[in-house]
Every structure is written in C-alpha cells, then in structure tokens.
Enzyme design. Sequence first.
Site, PDB file in Angstrom:
ATOM      1  N   LYS A  38      38.655  31.534  51.787  1.00 37.90           N
ATOM      2  CA  LYS A  38      38.384  30.359  52.616  1.00 37.90           C
ATOM      3  C   LYS A  38      37.258  29.533  51.989  1.00 37.90           C
ATOM      4  O   LYS A  38      36.307  30.083  51.432  1.00 37.90           O
ATOM      5  CB  LYS A  38      38.007  30.816  54.029  1.00 37.90           C
ATOM      6  CG  LYS A  38      37.713  29.683  55.003  1.00 37.90           C
ATOM      7  CD  LYS A  38      37.361  30.238  56.389  1.00 37.90           C
ATOM      8  CE  LYS A  38      36.996  29.132  57.369  1.00 37.90           C
ATOM      9  NZ  LYS A  38      36.691  29.633  58.721  1.00 37.90           N
ATOM     10  N   SER A  53      38.843  26.994  62.316  1.00 37.57           N
ATOM     11  CA  SER A  53      38.639  26.356  61.030  1.00 37.57           C
ATOM     12  C   SER A  53      39.373  27.039  59.878  1.00 37.57           C
ATOM     13  O   SER A  53      39.450  26.493  58.773  1.00 37.57           O
ATOM     14  CB  SER A  53      37.145  26.299  60.715  1.00 37.57           C
ATOM     15  OG  SER A  53      36.599  27.607  60.529  1.00 37.57           O
ATOM     16  N   SER A  68      37.478  30.565  65.020  1.00 40.37           N
ATOM     17  CA  SER A  68      38.063  30.090  63.769  1.00 40.37           C
ATOM     18  C   SER A  68      39.026  31.059  63.101  1.00 40.37           C
ATOM     19  O   SER A  68      39.733  30.683  62.175  1.00 40.37           O
ATOM     20  CB  SER A  68      36.958  29.704  62.779  1.00 40.37           C
ATOM     21  OG  SER A  68      36.320  28.521  63.197  1.00 40.37           O
TER      22      SER A  68
END
Length: 337
Positions: free
Chosen positions: A70, A146, A170
Amino acid sequence: MTDHDALGLAELVRTRQVHPRELVQAAIERIEALNPKLNAVIHKRYEKALAEADTVPLDAPLAGVPVLAKDVHQEIQGEPMTFGSKAYASHIASEDSHFVRQLKRAGAIFLGITNVPEFALMAVTEPRHYGPTRNPWDLQVTPGGSSGGSAAAVAAGMVPMAGASDGGGSIRIPAAYCGLFGLKPTRGRTPVGPKLGRHWFGASVNHVLTRSVRDSAAALDCLVMEEKAAAFTAPRSADRYLDVIHRPLPKRLRIAFTTESPLGTAVDPACAEAVVRAVRLLESLGHEVEERTAPVDGRQLAQSYIWMYFGEVGVKNCSLNDGQSCTFDVFYFYENQ
C-alpha cells in the site's frame, strides 16, 4: 492465480508443482490485463520481482506468493512512497519498512504499490494525483478506502494478498465493498517501523487484505515481530493464528447491533437490510442478539478523530516546506470546510 489463495499457491511452490517465477509472471499478466480499467496499481517493479523469484526460499510459509504494498507506510527500498499525494511525488524509500521486510522473509514477492486516497484520509480511493480506483465487481462504484487499490487488486485476482492498513476502517471498508476478508489487528500487533514508532497516534495498524481467512491468519503469523522502538506493543499469542482459526466455533455470544448512523445521518435502506440479514444469521447460529444504541457522541468522536489525524499529518509534512506554517494551513482547511 484465481483458483488458489496465497497459502494454496505457496503449497504449489513447496511441492515443486510451480516455480515462483511462474506465479510472478502470471500475476504480472493479470495486472497488465486488468489494471487499465481498475487503476489499482500505481507503481510496478516487475523486473526486480522476477529476479527475487529466483532466490526465494521454497520452504517459506508464503514462498513465491505475489503481493502488493500500500502507498502508505509500507515502504519498499528504492521505490516511491507518495501517500497518494503529488507533494511526495519524488519521494523514494531509503529502506524496506518492517512490514515489507517481514513478508519478504516469509517468501512473498512484491510486484508493486497500490493506489490510496491522498494521505489515506478518505473512505474512497480517488486521489487527484493518480485518479480513482474502480471496483472490479462494478466499474461504476468505488472499492472503498483507504486501502482501495489493494482491495481492487485482490478482488480482481491480480494477487491473492495485498498490504493494507486501518485507522478508521481502511481495511474493513474495502473488504466489505469488494467481498474480501479484512481484519484490523490489535494496536501493536503488527510492525510500524523502522522510522516511525506509531501511525496516527497508534490508531492506524498495518495488515493485509485477502480472499480467505487462513491467508489473513498466516500473514499475521509472519508479521509478528519484536519492535523495540514501537510506541505500543501487544502481548504475543501463545498459539499460531493459523492454528487458532481451526478451533471450534465460540459458544453462545451476546451481540449488540444498530442500524442507526452514529452521526445521526440517514442510512441507506439496503445497508440497514444487510445488517438485519447478518443479525438473522447470528441468531440462527444460536447467539443472543439485541438492538442497542451505542452511548457515543458520534459527531464529537468524528471531530476529535479528524483533529488527531490532521495534527499528525500536518506536523509530518512541515518538513517538506521547512517551516511550521503548513500545520496551521491544514487546520485552517478543516475549519473552513
């Protein structure tokens, strides 16, 4: 690639049915075929991944498994780490994060980095710098955020596992939006270093998004480490998480639920109905389920959370401008929205 989860692929490698390079090449082909529509992967390191595939220990728990990191606090040495922001467009990681290091030691091979909303703030993945990520189940809707890029990549079968992190949903939001398994581990359970001792005052925790529960458990086993500089540590489990998931189901539990928004805003009927269906399933399994309203001031909680987030992000980003004004600019932005 889509017929097996991460542990299934590792077993194929361990039994010499496939070579790690074959798995990496298959993942590359799938990313190249699907990413133009999904925009899940914003940086690729294919040549390095193929080279690493020739040296991975074949008996490692995640031997040869292609994965993605990520674009927030999961640095890969020599690769960009931009936090979804143009402000960090030229930032290159000087070393692997502990998160990446632990998964590499377990045999995983990182093919690239996934899209995030700018500074991982939003629950949708639509940064201006990279553009929006699409949900592979329906290109007209979001995969959430996210960790939206990671969720879209795993749901589309690009890789069986991808790095994610969760401070306010997230991991859990994209898992729900994309039909994946998403666990937010206890604070201090997974690594945050080496350059930081906490993320978001300890609220944000690193882990992965997967298509199976056992992959998540196996990743957690691989990620647990002693991190002396960490601000928070969690007691180690006496058992492997991969073993724990095979224990008998828990006995009758008391579970509370609500279909009301903690902010007092409207809830879509489809969302409320999904909660009701989950309640019926829990009741059918023998659990005691009761509707309750949480004694929480949702708006105050949200405001405190936003101040906490912007405070830490603003202070970190002051180093970009060599001054303190950017911190106050961030707070001014929040006050005037």
